[in-house]
Design a protein around this motif. Structure first.
Motif: not given
Length: 163
Positions: A93-102, A154-163
């Protein structure tokens, strides 16, 4: 030479045209809101210093500062504050940090921020960007398709974090 087509004036400039405002909702994070407020204070201070000059023959810098102040005031009036610290980490969502793997397994981190705080070199992207549109609403484990000019990645969503 005829003076019929020469505009006589009082030495002042007409206001510079306003900077274009985005047609999209002006979502901001608390950091983005603080940055806009700081930019406004800085430009107001700049304008005061320009007006205090003893030699004010060149009024263009004053007109530019006034234009910037109008823009920043408009952005602040339309700001919609979203505090990512209050959001659950269940989906991007808006404002969150997302870690992805290519596809190569390389990891990348992105934060979806307001237009005024976006900086692709720092991983801050606007909600209107193709990457953000692909990521929004995704959950860890999802595979999203990022449509780029060079093709789909294609990107895999690994993790979602607060800033």
């Amino acid at each position: 030479m005829s003076r019929a087509f020469v505009k006589e004036g009082d030495g002042s400039l007409d206001p510079l045209p306003d900077l274009p405002l985005s047609p999209y909702p002006n979502h901001v994070t608390p950091t983005g809101l603080a940055a806009l407020q700081a930019r406004l204070r800085d430009r107001q201070a700049d304008l005061a210093a320009l007006r205090a000059r003893s030699d004010r023959l060149d009024k263009l810098p004053e007109a530019a500062a006034e234009r910037d102040i109008r823009y920043l005031e408009a952005r602040l009036r339309t700001a919609i504050l979203i505090d990512p610290a209050t959001l659950p980490l269940t989906e991007v969502a808006f404002g969150l940090i997302v870690t992805v793997a290519d596809a190569t397994g390389a990891e990348h981190r992105f934060q979806i921020t307001g237009e005024d705080e976006a900086d692709a070199t720092r991983g801050r992207i606007t909600p209107q960007s193709p990457l953000a549109r692909a990521l929004m609403g995704a959950v860890p484990g999802d595979l999203v398709q990022w449509r780029k000019p060079t093709g789909v990645e294609a990107l895999e969503i690994l993790q979602i974090d607060h800033p």
